[in-house]
Design a protein around this motif. Sequence first.
Motif: not given
Length: 605
Positions: A224, A277-278, A280-282, A440
């Motif tokens: 990911e 946001a990126y 936080r996601r990873i 992203d």
Amino acid sequence: MERRTFLAGLPLTAAGLGLAARGSSASAQPAPAAAAQPVRYDRPDVHAGDRPVGASFATRSMVFGKHGAAGASHPLATLAGIDILRRGGSAVDAAIAINACLGFLEPTANGIGGDLYAMLWDPKARKVVGIAGSGRSPRGLSLDTVRSRAKNGVLPPYGAVTVSVPGAVDAWWQLHQRHGRLKWADLFEPAIFYATDGAPVPPVVAHYMRRGITNFSRPNMGIEEVANARATFAPGGNTPEVGEVFRNPDLARTYRMIAEGGRDAFYEGPIARTIDAYFRRIGGWLSSADLAAHRSEWTEPFMTTYRGVGVHSIGANTQGIATLQILNILENFDLERAGFQSPLSIHLQAEAKRLAYEDRARYYADPNFAKIPTRWLVSKEYAAQRAKLIRPDRINDQVRPGRAPSRGDTTYFTVADKDGMMVSMIQSNFRGMGSGLVADGLGFMFQDRGQLFTLQPGHPNVYRPGKRPFQTIIPGFATMNGAPWMSFGVMGGDMQPQGQAQIIINRKDYGLDAQAAGDAPRWHHEGSSEEMGEDDPDVGPRGLLRLERGVPGATASALAAMGWKIGESDGGFGRYKCIERRMSGSERVYGAASDPRDDGLALAY
């Protein structure tokens, strides 16, 4: 300086060791007016080809123009810079346009996910000024967490734990606010065009893109995490081949947001929100609050003199003063008499580097978090003490950092304009294209500069939240008689101070012009407390001395006989650009030079 020539077979012995400088009285070309010294090519066995004038090993002539000049590691970026100058832009305007282009054209070395440093000659103030666009570590990333991610006390080269705030865009903005002439949005037009329309990939960039994406496929990287990097730089599953057209529409879209919204679009607007946001996601740590808090730092560069040349370096959290330390030490030796590309000359230079890098490993760090004895480190008195540790006939096996007195992967480019401003700028994502992380839809990779923090307790460069890591990227600048002389740089990790010193030595001690000074074969010393205070066990305390293949075989043999461990040429000798200012009567002339070791080009008009 009086005109002197080397005599063939001039006997230069080092305490009984036969280190003769093989001289030549072959005809030489007049030196540049600014250098005010003759050209002496005293090594007829150092060459790459035949030329009717100048150094036989020079790959090309310098280029000259009256109104402006630019040099970058991709021809299209250089052309974009020249176009900005011809439209009435300042050297700063052209430098920003070049850097934005290189973020697309040379993503293996730089981009807006990285940091930036610059020095420039301000013709109004008549002095060299500097800016440090260096980002800080995430405030939410603790030392304990960093230590938990380390392996054998060393941070990993890839992944979120080494990502620090990107500083490049804010540095562009600050520079433009002070020295820009064209509209901010105009500076991004060339980069947006190239990223949208596409550009053929040159050989060096293709090589490093392929190697970079391969590195991101290692088991320690999650699928990911690297998915965006592969989609951006290896569309269709493979990185572009040499001459294949590459596009980056995501980066073009990001540049449009920056062009319209300025630096706030990156640090507080839609780009910042996407970055937050990126991560936080990873499961990373870089946040919108970290980005919003970032500001570049204007700085007064440090300066020393080397045989009448003023050499300037940014201190801050960089390795810049290592150049000054090396030159200060070597000023105590007669390198001209030692001879160009001689064993004695390279031995003395490598020993000076070893001494300077011991201090680099011990003291260099963010001065906002540690008291760094910088003025002592760059003083002539300290250099004289260190020079006494160098023997011309043997290697010093007791190299240690000095005792301070008690007290409370990279791109370089340079531009000059019609008004006399000269900009020396360097920008990088650090090792292997960067961290491997691409947010992203943004089209650029984040730097992994945080890997250069140390985890040694009490060290000035120990990791802390909100701290700038030790930096390798350093622009170069030289003045003469209170006027600008050279805006130059040698990119490439720890090679940079070594390479900068070699350029100054080639110009001043050996009389080479700006092009030949960069074309001359280089040496690169590795190891011996090079990496933040720890010896490299693979090479031992003497380190490894790599010599480019152009260095004479007799020199390499003599150095090996002295005890130097000679390494194979690995291509890690840096890549150089330079603009020189000289006078033709009352008219200013720019001469520009470009390194044959990369895909670049220097132009003047």
